[in-house]
Design an enzyme around this catalytic site. Sequence first.
Site, PDB file in Angstrom:
ATOM      1  N   ASN A  31       0.845  -1.192   0.000  1.00 52.11           N
ATOM      2  CA  ASN A  31       0.000   0.000   0.000  1.00 52.11           C
ATOM      3  C   ASN A  31       0.877   1.237   0.000  1.00 52.11           C
ATOM      4  O   ASN A  31       1.962   1.239   0.588  1.00 52.11           O
ATOM      5  CB  ASN A  31      -0.888   0.004   1.262  1.00 52.11           C
ATOM      6  CG  ASN A  31      -1.786   1.236   1.348  1.00 52.11           C
ATOM      7  OD1 ASN A  31      -2.453   1.581   0.382  1.00 52.11           O
ATOM      8  ND2 ASN A  31      -1.776   1.887   2.497  1.00 52.11           N
TER       9      ASN A  31
ATOM     10  N   GLU B 195       5.100   9.870  -4.049  1.00 53.99           N
ATOM     11  CA  GLU B 195       4.403   8.578  -4.048  1.00 53.99           C
ATOM     12  C   GLU B 195       4.678   7.822  -5.345  1.00 53.99           C
ATOM     13  O   GLU B 195       4.953   6.617  -5.334  1.00 53.99           O
ATOM     14  CB  GLU B 195       2.889   8.793  -3.924  1.00 53.99           C
ATOM     15  CG  GLU B 195       2.427   9.242  -2.571  1.00 53.99           C
ATOM     16  CD  GLU B 195       0.926   9.441  -2.546  1.00 53.99           C
ATOM     17  OE1 GLU B 195       0.183   8.534  -2.980  1.00 53.99           O
ATOM     18  OE2 GLU B 195       0.491  10.505  -2.091  1.00 53.99           O
TER      19      GLU B 195
ATOM     20  N   HIS C 283       0.979   5.129   1.180  1.00 52.06           N
ATOM     21  CA  HIS C 283       0.270   6.046   2.091  1.00 52.06           C
ATOM     22  C   HIS C 283       0.976   7.393   2.086  1.00 52.06           C
ATOM     23  O   HIS C 283       2.211   7.440   2.172  1.00 52.06           O
ATOM     24  CB  HIS C 283       0.242   5.444   3.504  1.00 52.06           C
ATOM     25  CG  HIS C 283      -0.476   6.316   4.488  1.00 52.06           C
ATOM     26  ND1 HIS C 283      -1.852   6.406   4.514  1.00 52.06           N
ATOM     27  CD2 HIS C 283      -0.011   7.147   5.432  1.00 52.06           C
ATOM     28  CE1 HIS C 283      -2.183   7.285   5.462  1.00 52.06           C
ATOM     29  NE2 HIS C 283      -1.095   7.746   6.030  1.00 52.06           N
TER      30      HIS C 283
ATOM     31  N   ASP D 292      -2.606   0.532   7.760  1.00 52.97           N
ATOM     32  CA  ASP D 292      -1.313   1.236   7.589  1.00 52.97           C
ATOM     33  C   ASP D 292      -0.293   0.800   8.631  1.00 52.97           C
ATOM     34  O   ASP D 292       0.506   1.602   9.117  1.00 52.97           O
ATOM     35  CB  ASP D 292      -1.520   2.761   7.708  1.00 52.97           C
ATOM     36  CG  ASP D 292      -2.478   3.283   6.654  1.00 52.97           C
ATOM     37  OD1 ASP D 292      -3.194   4.256   6.939  1.00 52.97           O
ATOM     38  OD2 ASP D 292      -2.526   2.703   5.556  1.00 52.97           O
TER      39      ASP D 292
HETATM   40  C1  GRF Z   1      -3.979  10.363  -2.872  1.00 56.31           C
HETATM   41  O1  GRF Z   1      -4.430  11.105  -1.761  1.00 56.31           O
HETATM   42  C2  GRF Z   1      -2.753   9.619  -2.522  1.00 56.31           C
HETATM   43  O2  GRF Z   1      -2.000  10.361  -1.606  1.00 56.31           O
HETATM   44  C3  GRF Z   1      -3.260   8.367  -1.866  1.00 56.31           C
HETATM   45  O3  GRF Z   1      -4.512   8.097  -2.475  1.00 56.31           O
HETATM   46  C4  GRF Z   1      -5.016   9.289  -3.104  1.00 56.31           C
HETATM   47  C5  GRF Z   1      -5.326   9.103  -4.552  1.00 56.31           C
HETATM   48  O4  GRF Z   1      -4.251   8.553  -5.218  1.00 56.31           O
HETATM   49  N1  GRF Z   1      -2.338   7.284  -2.080  1.00 56.31           N
HETATM   50  P1  GRF Z   1      -4.407   8.195  -6.799  1.00 56.31           P
HETATM   51  O5  GRF Z   1      -4.159   9.451  -7.563  1.00 56.31           O
HETATM   52  O6  GRF Z   1      -5.826   7.683  -7.009  1.00 56.31           O
HETATM   53  O7  GRF Z   1      -3.356   7.155  -7.055  1.00 56.31           O
END
Ligand code: GRF
Length: 194
Positions: free
Chosen positions: A107, A179, A109, A150
């Site tokens: 995952n 990320e 986060h 988490d």
């Molecule tokens: C974002 O807030 C990211 O930080 C978390 O999930 C949300 C959407 O991510 N991981 P994504 O653009 O759908 O991958």
Amino acid sequence: LRISVLVSGGGTNLQAVIDSIETGRIRNAEVACIISSNPQAFALERGIKHGIKTFVIDKSQYPAMSLRTKAIISALKEEKTDLVVLAGYMSVLEPELIEAFRGKIINIHPSLIPKYCGKGFYGHHVHEAVIAAGEKESGATVHFVDEGVDTGPIIIQQKVPVLEGDTPDDLGARVLKIEHQILTEAINKVISGL
Ligand code: GRF
């Protein structure tokens, strides 16, 4: 390595995985399928554009969580999934799913776990809390998923600064970029056996 990606929203992390595979930053892997908990998720569009099989497994089709979990497990197995990636997936996984893919679920986060994670800390709320607490830095974490929220072993973490006057959106955008980078790195670490 067949990677199945669980999504709920915009899918920018999914896009990062797709792009990394297509550019060779991730090798010996393919996105087997995408499973969305939200029929409107733009992440589905992203997958369809790349010819990736998509499933919508949501509350309206499967009101009972236990049936939703069984549907997810059978889709993952049908697609011969080796690694499950939760990418902006806004649902907690039931123990049955964790058990079926123990040690094979990761995952992403948007905080430096164990800070600002767990129940209630997702998406925008994370960045609001970080700013409200006056933190000087934040970041993102990729971790293995266990029964907690988490709480599994951390695979990779990267920091970003919190700047004067940052709004949650400013910080969120800075974290989201990281990320995308660390998710690709984490998948490569898993592929090479950590
Ligand atoms: C974002 O807030 C990211 O930080 C978390 O999930 C949300 C959407 O991510 N991981 P994504 O653009 O759908 O991958």
